[in-house]
Design an enzyme around this catalytic site. Structure first.
Site, short mmCIF file in Angstrom:
data_model
loop_
_atom_site.label_atom_id
_atom_site.label_comp_id
_atom_site.label_asym_id
_atom_site.label_seq_id
_atom_site.Cartn_x
_atom_site.Cartn_y
_atom_site.Cartn_z
N HIS A 180 0.85 -1.19 0.00
CA HIS A 180 0.00 0.00 0.00
C HIS A 180 0.88 1.24 0.00
CE1 HIS A 180 -3.14 2.88 1.14
NE2 HIS A 180 -4.00 1.97 0.74
N GLU A 217 -7.70 -4.65 -0.03
CA GLU A 217 -8.35 -5.32 -1.15
C GLU A 217 -8.37 -6.84 -0.98
OE1 GLU A 217 -6.27 -2.78 -1.66
OE2 GLU A 217 -7.56 -1.30 -2.65
#
EC number: 2.3.3.16
Length: 373
Positions: free
Chosen positions: A250, A303
């Site tokens: 991320h 996700e």
């Protein structure tokens, strides 16, 4: 031509555009707080999405989202994102939304709440499609939360565990600082446009696969592991082929993405059937990444576990971006109001690096211009 500074980074990367009171992603501590409240506390205590919308927009739990009005989706294109984006934009003329510049904060807040629940309603109506009868409004009205109303409008008789799963996902996805769609919403709001325009524009930004489509891309990896029965070999194969390992890494967090932690716990608590295979893939991926890139901290992101939770709630892959949209309406609305109160047009500059002064005759194709004149 202007000289480009050596420290210039395109795309506003690292540039601070605003101060905000809405959310605090703690990149080093691996936490995400909405107006100071940790999302782990919100999800573990089963705070519903409608109440989290109020926390983000108002700073308190006093007045959550109202029920959506029984208003039919005005367009059925076959694409959920297109339907909700177009439907929201059409609210301005239908309901007489005035520009943000011409209304007070209380009116803007009321319009944002009304538009938010219509976005959820439009997603549910679009997903249900035109080949099934609509769920009677009296059944929808029996639901106690906005999330339950959404699931009932879409599925008819949803499993209560699926409603809880969607609530957990929406609360986790509700806000995350200055991402592309939120920035888009604030830019549009800064022009004084109406709230429907700002929300519709944010949905357009989220439609890009680099922002809103990643959960669906995790599922093929889980499918492959279920077929092969060996998570480590599947992960190694993906990395050996130079492909991106979806659901890991991320831009913000150096530690674990707190939303992944929240949704992992939700998947386990709710008994998601793919929980075990997801844990195996996660462990294999983290081990392989640490061996290959010991100098980089690459952890699970939201996700990965969002895919597991949404799959459990029977959300098809092509609808997952729309579910992200539903959750993020809360953050968008909070930022639109914050931008309205700021009252400043967003107007960044660009450094010109094109050709210097020249005549039209020197441009390639000038001869064709002459022949058609």
């Amino acid at each position: 031509m202007t000289v480009v500074p050596e420290n210039f980074v395109p795309g506003l990367d690292g540039v601070v555009a605003f101060t905000t009171e809405i959310a605090e992603p703690d990149k080093d501590g691996g936490a995400l707080r909405y107006r100071g409240v940790d999302i782990e506390d919100l999800v573990s205590q089963r705070v519903t999405f409608g109440d989290v919308w109020a926390l983000l927009v108002d700073g308190n739990f006093g007045s959550g989202l109202p029920p959506a009005e029984p208003f039919p989706l005005p367009i059925h294109s076959g694409d959920v994102r297109v339907d909700v984006q177009a439907g929201l934009a059409m609210l301005a003329p239908i309901w007489g939304y005035a520009p943000l510049l011409d209304i007070d904060d209380a009116t803007a807040r009321q319009q944002l709440a009304r538009a938010s629940v219509m976005a959820l309603s439009y997603v549910a109506q679009s997903a249900r499609g035109i080949y099934q009868p609509a769920v009677p409004q009296r059944i929808i009205d029996e639901c106690s939360t906005v999330t339950a109303r959404f699931m009932t409008r879409w599925q008819g008789e949803p499993d209560p565990r699926h409603i809880e799963a969607i609530d957990a996902y929406w609360v986790s996805a509700a806000e995350h600082g200055m991402n592309a769609s939120t920035f888009t919403a604030r830019v549009i709001a800064s022009t004084g446009a109406d709230v429907a325009a700002a929300l519709s524009g944010a949905i357009g930004a989220m439609s890009g696969p680099l922002h809103g489509g990643a959960p669906a891309r995790v599922l093929p990896m889980l499918d492959e592991v279920e077929r092969a029965g060996d998570a480590r070999s599947v992960v190694k194969g993906i990395l050996d082929r130079g492909e991106k390992l979806m659901g890991f890494g991320h831009r913000v967090y150096r530690a674990e993405d707190p939303r992944a932690r929240v949704l992992r716990a939700a998947a386990e608590r709710l008994g998601a059937p793919r929980y075990e295979v997801a844990v195996a893939v996660e462990q294999a991926a983290l081990s392989e990444l640490r061996e290959r890139r010991p100098d980089r901290a690459i952890e699970t992101n939201v996700e990965f576990w969002a895919a597991v939770v949404l799959d459990f709630a029977r959300v098809p892959a092509n609808m997952m971006p729309a579910m992200f949209t539903c959750g993020r309406t809360a953050g968008w609305c909070a930022h639109i109001l914050e931008q309205k109160r700021l009252g400043k047009l967003v107007r960044p500059s660009a450094i010109y690096v094109g050709p210097g002064p020249r005549s039209p005759e020197s441009v390639d194709g000038w001869e064709r211009v002459l022949t058609t004149a």
